[in-house]
Design a protein around this motif. Sequence first.
Motif, PDB file in Angstrom:
ATOM      1  N   LEU A  66      -8.544 -18.221  46.366  1.00 12.95           N
ATOM      2  CA  LEU A  66      -7.413 -17.464  45.846  1.00 12.95           C
ATOM      3  C   LEU A  66      -7.173 -16.164  46.598  1.00 12.95           C
ATOM      4  O   LEU A  66      -6.022 -15.769  46.804  1.00 12.95           O
ATOM      5  N   GLU A  67      -8.233 -15.506  47.039  1.00 13.98           N
ATOM      6  CA  GLU A  67      -8.089 -14.167  47.612  1.00 13.98           C
ATOM      7  C   GLU A  67      -7.134 -14.117  48.806  1.00 13.98           C
ATOM      8  O   GLU A  67      -6.256 -13.249  48.856  1.00 13.98           O
ATOM      9  N   PRO A  68      -7.245 -15.047  49.783  1.00 14.40           N
ATOM     10  CA  PRO A  68      -6.257 -15.022  50.873  1.00 14.40           C
ATOM     11  C   PRO A  68      -4.836 -15.256  50.373  1.00 14.40           C
ATOM     12  O   PRO A  68      -3.887 -14.680  50.902  1.00 14.40           O
ATOM     13  N   THR A  69      -4.681 -16.096  49.348  1.00 15.69           N
ATOM     14  CA  THR A  69      -3.356 -16.338  48.774  1.00 15.69           C
ATOM     15  C   THR A  69      -2.802 -15.062  48.148  1.00 15.69           C
ATOM     16  O   THR A  69      -1.619 -14.738  48.307  1.00 15.69           O
ATOM     17  N   VAL A  70      -3.661 -14.327  47.440  1.00 14.66           N
ATOM     18  CA  VAL A  70      -3.251 -13.053  46.841  1.00 14.66           C
ATOM     19  C   VAL A  70      -2.793 -12.082  47.918  1.00 14.66           C
ATOM     20  O   VAL A  70      -1.753 -11.426  47.799  1.00 14.66           O
ATOM     21  N   GLU A  71      -3.580 -11.995  48.988  1.00 21.47           N
ATOM     22  CA  GLU A  71      -3.237 -11.065  50.067  1.00 21.47           C
ATOM     23  C   GLU A  71      -1.939 -11.471  50.753  1.00 21.47           C
ATOM     24  O   GLU A  71      -1.106 -10.619  51.077  1.00 21.47           O
ATOM     25  N   ASP A  72      -1.758 -12.774  50.987  1.00 16.52           N
ATOM     26  CA  ASP A  72      -0.501 -13.244  51.579  1.00 16.52           C
ATOM     27  C   ASP A  72       0.676 -12.925  50.662  1.00 16.52           C
ATOM     28  O   ASP A  72       1.751 -12.524  51.119  1.00 16.52           O
ATOM     29  N   TYR A  73       0.474 -13.117  49.362  1.00 15.94           N
ATOM     30  CA  TYR A  73       1.538 -12.832  48.394  1.00 15.94           C
ATOM     31  C   TYR A  73       1.894 -11.344  48.430  1.00 15.94           C
ATOM     32  O   TYR A  73       3.081 -10.978  48.452  1.00 15.94           O
ATOM     33  N   ASN A  74       0.879 -10.481  48.442  1.00 10.20           N
ATOM     34  CA  ASN A  74       1.132  -9.033  48.506  1.00 10.20           C
ATOM     35  C   ASN A  74       1.860  -8.661  49.792  1.00 10.20           C
ATOM     36  O   ASN A  74       2.747  -7.803  49.795  1.00 10.20           O
ATOM     37  N   ARG A  75       1.453  -9.311  50.915  1.00  9.40           N
ATOM     38  CA  ARG A  75       2.113  -9.028  52.202  1.00  9.40           C
ATOM     39  C   ARG A  75       3.578  -9.421  52.152  1.00  9.40           C
ATOM     40  O   ARG A  75       4.467  -8.637  52.536  1.00  9.40           O
ATOM     41  N   VAL A  76       3.866 -10.641  51.695  1.00 10.02           N
ATOM     42  CA  VAL A  76       5.246 -11.126  51.635  1.00 10.02           C
ATOM     43  C   VAL A  76       6.066 -10.260  50.682  1.00 10.02           C
ATOM     44  O   VAL A  76       7.219  -9.912  50.952  1.00 10.02           O
ATOM     45  N   ARG A  77       5.460  -9.905  49.548  1.00  9.83           N
ATOM     46  CA  ARG A  77       6.178  -9.088  48.558  1.00  9.83           C
ATOM     47  C   ARG A  77       6.538  -7.718  49.134  1.00  9.83           C
ATOM     48  O   ARG A  77       7.661  -7.224  48.931  1.00  9.83           O
ATOM     49  N   SER A  78       5.602  -7.093  49.865  1.00  7.29           N
ATOM     50  CA  SER A  78       5.883  -5.782  50.449  1.00  7.29           C
ATOM     51  C   SER A  78       6.947  -5.892  51.548  1.00  7.29           C
ATOM     52  O   SER A  78       7.803  -5.015  51.685  1.00  7.29           O
ATOM     53  N   GLN A  79       6.913  -6.986  52.329  1.00  6.40           N
ATOM     54  CA  GLN A  79       7.938  -7.198  53.352  1.00  6.40           C
ATOM     55  C   GLN A  79       9.306  -7.431  52.725  1.00  6.40           C
ATOM     56  O   GLN A  79      10.324  -6.944  53.223  1.00  6.40           O
ATOM     57  N   LEU A  80       9.327  -8.197  51.636  1.00  5.56           N
ATOM     58  CA  LEU A  80      10.588  -8.444  50.935  1.00  5.56           C
ATOM     59  C   LEU A  80      11.208  -7.134  50.451  1.00  5.56           C
ATOM     60  O   LEU A  80      12.425  -6.934  50.560  1.00  5.56           O
ATOM     61  N   LYS A  81      10.375  -6.264  49.907  1.00  6.47           N
ATOM     62  CA  LYS A  81      10.869  -4.981  49.409  1.00  6.47           C
ATOM     63  C   LYS A  81      11.519  -4.178  50.529  1.00  6.47           C
ATOM     64  O   LYS A  81      12.618  -3.638  50.366  1.00  6.47           O
ATOM     65  N   VAL A  82      10.853  -4.141  51.685  1.00  5.09           N
ATOM     66  CA  VAL A  82      11.384  -3.401  52.838  1.00  5.09           C
ATOM     67  C   VAL A  82      12.685  -4.031  53.319  1.00  5.09           C
ATOM     68  O   VAL A  82      13.680  -3.336  53.574  1.00  5.09           O
ATOM     69  N   ASN A  83      12.710  -5.360  53.455  1.00  2.47           N
ATOM     70  CA  ASN A  83      13.898  -6.045  53.971  1.00  2.47           C
ATOM     71  C   ASN A  83      15.085  -5.926  53.023  1.00  2.47           C
ATOM     72  O   ASN A  83      16.236  -5.817  53.474  1.00  2.47           O
ATOM     73  N   ARG A  84      14.821  -5.960  51.723  1.00  2.00           N
ATOM     74  CA  ARG A  84      15.925  -5.814  50.771  1.00  2.00           C
ATOM     75  C   ARG A  84      16.513  -4.407  50.824  1.00  2.00           C
ATOM     76  O   ARG A  84      17.733  -4.223  50.675  1.00  2.00           O
ATOM     77  N   GLU A  85      15.654  -3.407  51.048  1.00  2.00           N
ATOM     78  CA  GLU A  85      16.150  -2.037  51.206  1.00  2.00           C
ATOM     79  C   GLU A  85      17.008  -1.933  52.464  1.00  2.00           C
ATOM     80  O   GLU A  85      18.055  -1.276  52.457  1.00  2.00           O
ATOM     81  N   LYS A  86      16.555  -2.575  53.543  1.00  2.00           N
ATOM     82  CA  LYS A  86      17.345  -2.573  54.786  1.00  2.00           C
ATOM     83  C   LYS A  86      18.701  -3.227  54.569  1.00  2.00           C
ATOM     84  O   LYS A  86      19.727  -2.740  55.058  1.00  2.00           O
ATOM     85  N   ALA A  87      18.702  -4.354  53.851  1.00  2.00           N
ATOM     86  CA  ALA A  87      19.954  -5.078  53.599  1.00  2.00           C
ATOM     87  C   ALA A  87      20.924  -4.212  52.786  1.00  2.00           C
ATOM     88  O   ALA A  87      22.130  -4.186  53.051  1.00  2.00           O
ATOM     89  N   LYS A  88      20.386  -3.473  51.788  1.00  2.00           N
ATOM     90  CA  LYS A  88      21.240  -2.600  50.983  1.00  2.00           C
ATOM     91  C   LYS A  88      21.863  -1.494  51.835  1.00  2.00           C
ATOM     92  O   LYS A  88      23.050  -1.178  51.702  1.00  2.00           O
ATOM     93  N   LYS A  89      21.049  -0.893  52.710  1.00  2.00           N
ATOM     94  CA  LYS A  89      21.553   0.180  53.573  1.00  2.00           C
ATOM     95  C   LYS A  89      22.613  -0.339  54.531  1.00  2.00           C
ATOM     96  O   LYS A  89      23.633   0.327  54.769  1.00  2.00           O
TER      97      LYS A  89
END
Length: 338
Positions: A66-89
């Motif tokens: 599970l641990e690598p899956t958790v880390e991948d999920y956190n990575r994707v989630r943090s990237q999504l947050k950044v990309n959505r902010e870029k899209a809004k701007k």
Amino acid sequence: MPVAVLPLHRRSPADAPRPGLRRNLRRLVGLAATVLVAGGLLAAPAQADPSVEEIEAQITEQWHKLEPTVEDYNRVRSQLKVNREKAKKLEKRMQPLALQSELAMGRINTIAAKYYMTGTGSSTAYVGSLLASGKPGRLAEQMALLDHLAAGERDEISKVLATLERYTDKKKELDDLIATQDKQQKHLASSKKQINAEIKRLQASLPKSVVKAQGCPTITGVLSDKANTAVATACAQVGKPYVWGATGPSSFDCSGLTQYAWGAAGVYLTHYTGSQWNEGRHVSHDDARPGDLVFFPDHVGIYIGNDQMVHAPQPGQSVGVASIYNVGKPVTGFVRPA
């Protein structure tokens, strides 16, 4: 009187059980035993319940999945947050450009209509077809029409259209990336859910007294007020449960604990170990001081000196103090948050 000795009776080969008969007898005995066990008349061999150590080993095995899956999920989630902010701007920057584009296209259509009505120019039929089909959809078509205009008009309109085109293409790239990451996030969340369910099932079979929390020892050698705050905050969480994705204050995962501890000191860390690895200055083991982040593959803790750390280990365990050599993973390195 002489005693008569009777000859011993020898069984002839014809009297011996045949191999096929022996096999049938064994089958009948086995079948009878099965029937007796099924009917409760004969006790089946007892299956020993797994020991606490065996259950914990199974939980650890599932957690390593599970641990690598958790880390991948956190990575994707943090990237999504950044990309959505870029899209809004980008979208905000596109709004005035879209209005300018509307005005520019109105200007183009006015001039094109003049060409069409007067019949001037060498491409009247082309201009007419553009007017009939509505606004040109792509920059190449727009520029082809602009060739018919005066130089000043061409420069004025083409700059707006070219800029809008760049923003539109960039936003499409971001939208495609966000859509891909959304799918990744859903897939990782599904994998996490399945493994987590198995971990919870195993945890339910553990005696409640197995989980223990250890308090922080006396800590010396803190370098700064911020590090002191981070260490004190991390130690104050000892005994709180590990919960995947949690960032406090009642529960934590590993990067959630480090984010929470350093956040109390006014230093922001991303809720993802991969990002935290780059959010400070790398130091050697010899130079590591209390408050530094200590990293392992897919794991992070707060170093408190003497080769010990405060960390949120895994499901079923609580935030606690542990040796950096007693987590089943090699030390990757140390980072001092900025």
